[in-house]
Structure formats: structure tokens, C-alpha cells
Design a protein around this motif. Structure first.
Motif, mmCIF file in Angstrom:
data_model
loop_
_atom_site.group_PDB
_atom_site.id
_atom_site.type_symbol
_atom_site.label_atom_id
_atom_site.label_comp_id
_atom_site.label_asym_id
_atom_site.label_seq_id
_atom_site.Cartn_x
_atom_site.Cartn_y
_atom_site.Cartn_z
ATOM 1 N N THR A 59 -2.920 16.686 7.966
ATOM 2 C CA THR A 59 -3.044 15.765 8.868
ATOM 3 C C THR A 59 -3.531 14.758 8.425
ATOM 4 O OG1 THR A 59 -3.322 17.621 10.435
ATOM 5 C CG2 THR A 59 -4.053 15.451 11.154
ATOM 6 N N PHE A 60 -3.227 13.425 8.863
ATOM 7 C CA PHE A 60 -3.383 12.055 8.472
ATOM 8 C C PHE A 60 -3.915 11.198 9.580
ATOM 9 C CE2 PHE A 60 -0.746 13.746 5.131
ATOM 10 C CZ PHE A 60 -1.517 13.575 3.846
ATOM 11 N N ASN A 61 -4.845 10.319 9.499
ATOM 12 C CA ASN A 61 -5.231 9.638 10.729
ATOM 13 C C ASN A 61 -5.391 8.106 10.181
ATOM 14 O OD1 ASN A 61 -6.199 11.720 12.668
ATOM 15 N ND2 ASN A 61 -7.423 12.207 10.808
ATOM 16 N N GLY A 62 -5.474 7.303 11.081
ATOM 17 C CA GLY A 62 -5.402 5.669 10.970
ATOM 18 C C GLY A 62 -4.499 5.118 10.038
ATOM 19 N N ALA B 2 -2.132 7.199 8.093
ATOM 20 C CA ALA B 2 -1.153 7.744 8.950
ATOM 21 C C ALA B 2 0.164 6.694 9.246
ATOM 22 C CB ALA B 2 -1.612 8.330 10.030
ATOM 23 N N GLN B 3 -0.567 5.343 9.183
ATOM 24 C CA GLN B 3 0.474 4.298 9.660
ATOM 25 C C GLN B 3 1.298 4.066 8.343
ATOM 26 O OE1 GLN B 3 -1.494 0.942 10.816
ATOM 27 N NE2 GLN B 3 0.183 -0.465 10.707
ATOM 28 N N ILE B 4 0.746 4.029 7.050
ATOM 29 C CA ILE B 4 1.411 3.770 5.982
ATOM 30 C C ILE B 4 2.490 4.978 5.884
ATOM 31 C CG2 ILE B 4 1.322 3.891 3.258
ATOM 32 C CD1 ILE B 4 -1.590 2.834 3.702
ATOM 33 N N ILE B 5 1.953 6.087 5.847
ATOM 34 C CA ILE B 5 2.986 7.219 5.689
ATOM 35 C C ILE B 5 4.287 7.086 6.853
ATOM 36 C CG2 ILE B 5 3.543 9.656 6.025
ATOM 37 C CD1 ILE B 5 0.540 9.859 5.303
ATOM 38 N N GLN B 6 3.908 6.635 8.143
ATOM 39 C CA GLN B 6 5.004 6.467 8.882
ATOM 40 C C GLN B 6 6.076 5.458 8.662
ATOM 41 O OE1 GLN B 6 3.536 6.779 13.264
ATOM 42 N NE2 GLN B 6 1.883 6.864 11.843
ATOM 43 N N HIS B 7 5.479 4.357 8.052
ATOM 44 C CA HIS B 7 6.395 3.350 7.460
ATOM 45 C C HIS B 7 7.152 3.621 6.416
ATOM 46 C CE1 HIS B 7 7.098 -1.260 6.447
ATOM 47 N NE2 HIS B 7 7.296 -0.423 5.414
ATOM 48 N N VAL C 231 0.733 -1.188 0.074
ATOM 49 C CA VAL C 231 -0.032 -0.012 -0.143
ATOM 50 C C VAL C 231 0.937 1.236 -0.036
ATOM 51 C CG1 VAL C 231 -2.050 -1.003 1.151
ATOM 52 C CG2 VAL C 231 -0.018 -0.248 2.588
ATOM 53 N N GLY C 232 2.275 1.188 0.183
ATOM 54 C CA GLY C 232 3.114 2.318 0.066
ATOM 55 C C GLY C 232 4.321 1.732 -0.388
ATOM 56 N N MET C 233 5.172 2.822 -0.949
ATOM 57 C CA MET C 233 6.537 2.364 -1.241
ATOM 58 C C MET C 233 7.413 3.803 -0.979
ATOM 59 S SD MET C 233 6.370 0.437 -4.618
ATOM 60 C CE MET C 233 7.941 -0.351 -4.337
ATOM 61 N N ALA C 234 8.611 3.578 -0.665
ATOM 62 C CA ALA C 234 9.794 4.543 -0.590
ATOM 63 C C ALA C 234 10.733 4.535 -1.732
ATOM 64 C CB ALA C 234 10.332 4.628 0.722
ATOM 65 N N ALA C 235 11.387 5.552 -2.191
ATOM 66 C CA ALA C 235 12.228 5.161 -3.239
ATOM 67 C C ALA C 235 13.297 4.478 -2.980
ATOM 68 C CB ALA C 235 12.823 6.673 -3.593
ATOM 69 N N ALA D 8 -1.124 4.561 -1.200
ATOM 70 C CA ALA D 8 -2.540 4.406 -1.926
ATOM 71 C C ALA D 8 -3.216 4.803 -0.959
ATOM 72 C CB ALA D 8 -2.737 2.915 -2.363
ATOM 73 N N MET D 9 -4.353 5.789 -1.316
ATOM 74 C CA MET D 9 -5.581 6.308 -0.618
ATOM 75 C C MET D 9 -6.901 6.116 -1.285
ATOM 76 S SD MET D 9 -5.128 9.955 1.663
ATOM 77 C CE MET D 9 -5.597 10.990 0.427
ATOM 78 N N GLY D 10 -7.471 4.909 -1.037
ATOM 79 C CA GLY D 10 -8.588 4.479 -1.927
ATOM 80 C C GLY D 10 -7.907 4.100 -3.203
#
Length: 136
Positions: free
Chosen positions: A115-118, A121-126, A42-46, A59-61
Motif C-alpha cells: 500500500t502506498f500513500n500521498g 502513490a501519485q507517482i505510481i499512478q502516473h 521522480v518516476g519513469m515507465a519503460a 524515487a522514494m527518498g
């Protein structure tokens, strides 16, 4: 372009550098690679595609959101969770925050602060952890 996923722990453990406008193709490659892996990611970093730049996508939706040079400026309500990663085997326990505030540049290099929640927010932190060379 869809890129192969880096699984080298030593490479992933190094901090990423600030991204510039010259790195815009990395954003496109990350989006393409995430799209190709949405069944298990659901997420990736370079750095996951071999580029040590502070760029993430998630991914957000149905939408894939890029963030260039993201910095988490506020964290609230910590909790423990388990996460997995395309670059790593298995699940690992980690501390996350329910609500975060992030400053970043969008794909047009305009400053944003949101601001992001739930789970988002967890994906972004990862992914920001990836940028900082933190392996969960």
C-alpha cells in the motif's frame, strides 16, 4: 545505460506488454535514466525510453524502486491535481487517489503487494497510466 526520453504521443498512447525475466536490462536502463533525470523527474515507465513493457521505476527518498507488471488493485480517496511529465510539455489536470494498493514483481521477479500513500502513490499512478497507454 541512460536512454533518450521518448516524446512521440502515438507511441506513448499504446499499451505496454507484460514484462518477463528477459526484460531485466530494461529495469537497469530505467533506473540509470531516472537517476540521470532526477532534477526534473521522480518516476519513469519503460515506454518513456522506447520499450513497450510494463515496467516502472520511481524515487522514494534516496532509493529508486522498480516495479515489474504493476497492477493497482485498490484506490481510495480521489482528488484532482496537476502533473507534468518528461515526455510531455506543460502541466495537465488529472484525477488521482490518496491511497493505492499495488501488486507487482520486484527486480527478482518475486510477487509483492504493498500500500502506498500521498505523493508516492501519485507517482505510481502516473507511471501505471503510461503502461496502459493513458496520456494525462
Amino acid at each position: 545505460m541512460i536512454k533518450p526520453i521518448v516524446k512521440d504521443i502515438l507511441f506513448l498512447g499504446e499499451k505496454s506488454q507484460i514484462a518477463t525475466k528477459d526484460d531485466i536490462e530494461v529495469v537497469n536502463d530505467l533506473i540509470d535514466t531516472l537517476r540521470a533525470n532526477l532534477n526534473g523527474c521522480v518516476g519513469m515507465a519503460a515506454n518513456m525510453i522506447g520499450i513497450k513493457k510494463r515496467i516502472i521505476v520511481f524515487a522514494m527518498g534516496d532509493m529508486i524502486v522498480p516495479m515489474i507488471n504493476p497492477i493497482i488493485t485498490k484506490k481510495e480517496n480521489s482528488y484532482m491535481t496537476e502533473e507534468s511529465c518528461l515526455s510531455l510539455e506543460g502541466f495537465r489536470e488529472t484525477k488521482r487517489y490518496q491511497t493505492i494498493e499495488v501488486e507487482y514483481l520486484d527486480r527478482n521477479f518475486k510477487k509483492q503487494k504493498n500500500t502506498f500513500n500521498g505523493f508516492v502513490a501519485q507517482i505510481i499512478q502516473h507511471e501505471v497510466d503510461h503502461c496502459n497507454g493513458i496520456i494525462i
